[in-house]
Scaffold this motif. Structure first.
Motif, mmCIF file in Angstrom:
data_model
loop_
_atom_site.group_PDB
_atom_site.id
_atom_site.type_symbol
_atom_site.label_atom_id
_atom_site.label_comp_id
_atom_site.label_asym_id
_atom_site.label_seq_id
_atom_site.Cartn_x
_atom_site.Cartn_y
_atom_site.Cartn_z
ATOM 1 N N LEU A 222 -6.902 32.702 -14.668
ATOM 2 C CA LEU A 222 -5.761 32.199 -13.904
ATOM 3 C C LEU A 222 -5.569 33.057 -12.653
ATOM 4 C CD1 LEU A 222 -3.383 30.175 -13.873
ATOM 5 C CD2 LEU A 222 -2.010 31.944 -14.973
ATOM 6 N N LYS A 223 -5.534 32.414 -11.507
ATOM 7 C CA LYS A 223 -5.434 33.138 -10.250
ATOM 8 C C LYS A 223 -3.988 33.529 -9.957
ATOM 9 C CE LYS A 223 -9.492 30.933 -8.181
ATOM 10 N NZ LYS A 223 -10.011 30.117 -7.057
ATOM 11 N N GLY A 224 -3.840 34.645 -9.281
ATOM 12 C CA GLY A 224 -2.529 35.084 -8.831
ATOM 13 C C GLY A 224 -2.239 34.574 -7.437
ATOM 14 N N PRO A 225 -1.149 34.996 -6.818
ATOM 15 C CA PRO A 225 -0.195 35.925 -7.437
ATOM 16 C C PRO A 225 0.717 35.230 -8.438
ATOM 17 C CG PRO A 225 0.531 35.333 -5.229
ATOM 18 C CD PRO A 225 -0.807 34.676 -5.410
ATOM 19 N N ILE A 226 1.039 35.945 -9.503
ATOM 20 C CA ILE A 226 1.950 35.455 -10.543
ATOM 21 C C ILE A 226 3.332 36.010 -10.244
ATOM 22 C CG2 ILE A 226 2.475 35.509 -13.014
ATOM 23 C CD1 ILE A 226 -0.591 35.952 -13.448
ATOM 24 N N GLY A 227 4.313 35.130 -10.175
ATOM 25 C CA GLY A 227 5.657 35.553 -9.775
ATOM 26 C C GLY A 227 6.598 35.852 -10.920
ATOM 27 N N LEU A 228 6.362 35.241 -12.081
ATOM 28 C CA LEU A 228 7.226 35.483 -13.241
ATOM 29 C C LEU A 228 6.421 35.317 -14.515
ATOM 30 C CD1 LEU A 228 10.902 34.659 -13.796
ATOM 31 C CD2 LEU A 228 9.298 33.954 -15.574
ATOM 32 N N VAL A 229 6.624 36.228 -15.453
ATOM 33 C CA VAL A 229 5.952 36.192 -16.749
ATOM 34 C C VAL A 229 7.007 36.250 -17.846
ATOM 35 C CG1 VAL A 229 4.342 37.355 -18.302
ATOM 36 C CG2 VAL A 229 3.925 37.387 -15.826
ATOM 37 N N LEU A 230 6.892 35.365 -18.824
ATOM 38 C CA LEU A 230 7.699 35.437 -20.045
ATOM 39 C C LEU A 230 6.782 35.839 -21.183
ATOM 40 C CD1 LEU A 230 10.177 34.993 -21.862
ATOM 41 C CD2 LEU A 230 9.502 32.583 -22.015
ATOM 42 N N LEU A 231 7.115 36.932 -21.859
ATOM 43 C CA LEU A 231 6.346 37.416 -22.993
ATOM 44 C C LEU A 231 7.141 37.160 -24.270
ATOM 45 C CD1 LEU A 231 5.241 40.803 -21.400
ATOM 46 C CD2 LEU A 231 3.827 38.749 -21.684
ATOM 47 N N ASP A 232 6.713 36.159 -25.046
ATOM 48 C CA ASP A 232 7.434 35.798 -26.258
ATOM 49 C C ASP A 232 6.468 35.388 -27.369
ATOM 50 O OD1 ASP A 232 9.690 35.475 -27.827
ATOM 51 O OD2 ASP A 232 10.037 33.405 -27.193
ATOM 52 N N GLY A 233 5.237 35.913 -27.297
ATOM 53 C CA GLY A 233 4.274 35.672 -28.361
ATOM 54 C C GLY A 233 4.326 36.793 -29.378
ATOM 55 N N GLY B 225 7.147 42.567 -6.612
ATOM 56 C CA GLY B 225 8.472 42.068 -6.960
ATOM 57 C C GLY B 225 8.478 41.044 -8.074
ATOM 58 N N ALA B 226 7.329 40.798 -8.699
ATOM 59 C CA ALA B 226 7.268 39.844 -9.806
ATOM 60 C C ALA B 226 8.207 40.279 -10.928
ATOM 61 C CB ALA B 226 5.843 39.739 -10.340
ATOM 62 N N LEU B 227 8.741 39.297 -11.642
ATOM 63 C CA LEU B 227 9.616 39.550 -12.778
ATOM 64 C C LEU B 227 8.846 39.343 -14.078
ATOM 65 C CD1 LEU B 227 12.876 37.738 -11.619
ATOM 66 C CD2 LEU B 227 12.392 40.188 -11.573
ATOM 67 N N VAL B 228 9.035 40.272 -15.010
ATOM 68 C CA VAL B 228 8.439 40.160 -16.341
ATOM 69 C C VAL B 228 9.577 40.200 -17.354
ATOM 70 C CG1 VAL B 228 6.824 41.127 -17.996
ATOM 71 C CG2 VAL B 228 6.367 41.351 -15.538
ATOM 72 N N VAL B 229 9.688 39.150 -18.161
ATOM 73 C CA VAL B 229 10.766 39.030 -19.135
ATOM 74 C C VAL B 229 10.164 39.059 -20.534
ATOM 75 C CG1 VAL B 229 12.737 37.663 -19.913
ATOM 76 C CG2 VAL B 229 12.055 37.598 -17.496
ATOM 77 N N ALA B 230 10.636 39.972 -21.358
ATOM 78 C CA ALA B 230 10.167 40.068 -22.741
ATOM 79 C C ALA B 230 11.325 39.756 -23.679
ATOM 80 C CB ALA B 230 9.615 41.457 -23.025
ATOM 81 N N ASP B 231 11.069 38.900 -24.659
ATOM 82 C CA ASP B 231 12.103 38.499 -25.612
ATOM 83 C C ASP B 231 11.977 39.315 -26.896
ATOM 84 O OD1 ASP B 231 14.298 36.992 -26.409
ATOM 85 O OD2 ASP B 231 13.058 35.449 -27.352
ATOM 86 N N ASP B 232 13.072 39.349 -27.666
ATOM 87 C CA ASP B 232 13.104 39.994 -28.990
ATOM 88 C C ASP B 232 12.850 41.490 -28.919
ATOM 89 O OD1 ASP B 232 13.466 37.491 -30.343
ATOM 90 O OD2 ASP B 232 11.329 37.119 -30.140
#
Length: 215
Positions: free
Chosen positions: A141-152, A171-178
């Protein structure tokens, strides 16, 4: 201005999915979960193919707001399950008028169902669900990646993030759940260490979310 998240066809899908997830909570067999402790990630995904494990509704609203505010061209989601979080992300991308969501999911059952749910909500056109191990399916998957949700699977959140780092936009946002789970300790230590290039803060939604800016 239209807010896709509030459209009846989107809300009806979300309400149905949250209702099914609540039923999961009422009938979930905790000992069975414990028996999977030594199973591989794929084995766990297959064994729990009928279990929702969703984000909270308030967590979904937070994701929608973050995507609307940051306007990323590429959104990556690790751990799609039945697509509840994907619906929030896709609704935000649709309302931005730009971008695409790439979800990843190991369970073939969940991949098919998540795609169906997105189509039912009218959001299938802005989201792609990649079947299989995220560390392989996201490799090209090519960048740039602007937001990542980590919920696996929690022990994979840090490896997945490390795999994606070279493609994160400034400035990308990375959101991790739990983040209340013990298995997230290494991940939290990493994003909270300034030397690793993030500014990170815990956000008080159900089960906790960590929001990290790639600074």
């Amino acid at each position: 201005m239209t807010i896709t998240l509030h459209e009846p066809r989107v809300r009806s899908v979300l309400d149905r999915l949250f209702g099914a997830a609540a039923s999961d909570d009422d009938h979930f067999d905790a000992p069975a979960w414990g028996d999977l402790g030594s199973a591989s990630a794929q084995e766990r995904a297959d064994a729990l193919a009928g279990i929702y494990m969703p984000i909270s509704a308030r967590g979904g609203d937070l994701l929608y707001g973050l995507v609307r505010a940051s306007r990323p061209d590429t959104v990556v989601e690790f751990g799609t399950s039945f697509g509840i979080s994907t619906l929030y992300l896709a609704a935000a991308v649709a309302d931005n008028g730009k971008g695409r969501v790439y979800g990843t999911e190991m369970s073939e059952v969940k991949v098919a169902t998540a795609r169906k749910n997105l189509d039912e909500a009218g959001l299938g056109g802005v989201a792609t669900i990649l079947p299989g191990d995220a560390r392989r399916t996201l490799a090209d998957l090519k960048g740039p990646i602007g937001l990542v949700l980590l919920d696996g699977w929690k022990e994979l959140c840090l490896p997945v993030l490390r795999d994606l780092e070279s493609r994160l936009a400034p400035g990308a946002l990375v959101v991790a759940d739990d983040i209340d789970q013990e298995s997230m300790a290494d991940y939290l230590a990493y994003v909270r260490e300034p030397a690793n290039g993030y500014v990170s803060v815990a956000f008080p939604v159900e089960d906790g979310m960590e929001i990290s800016c790639r600074a």
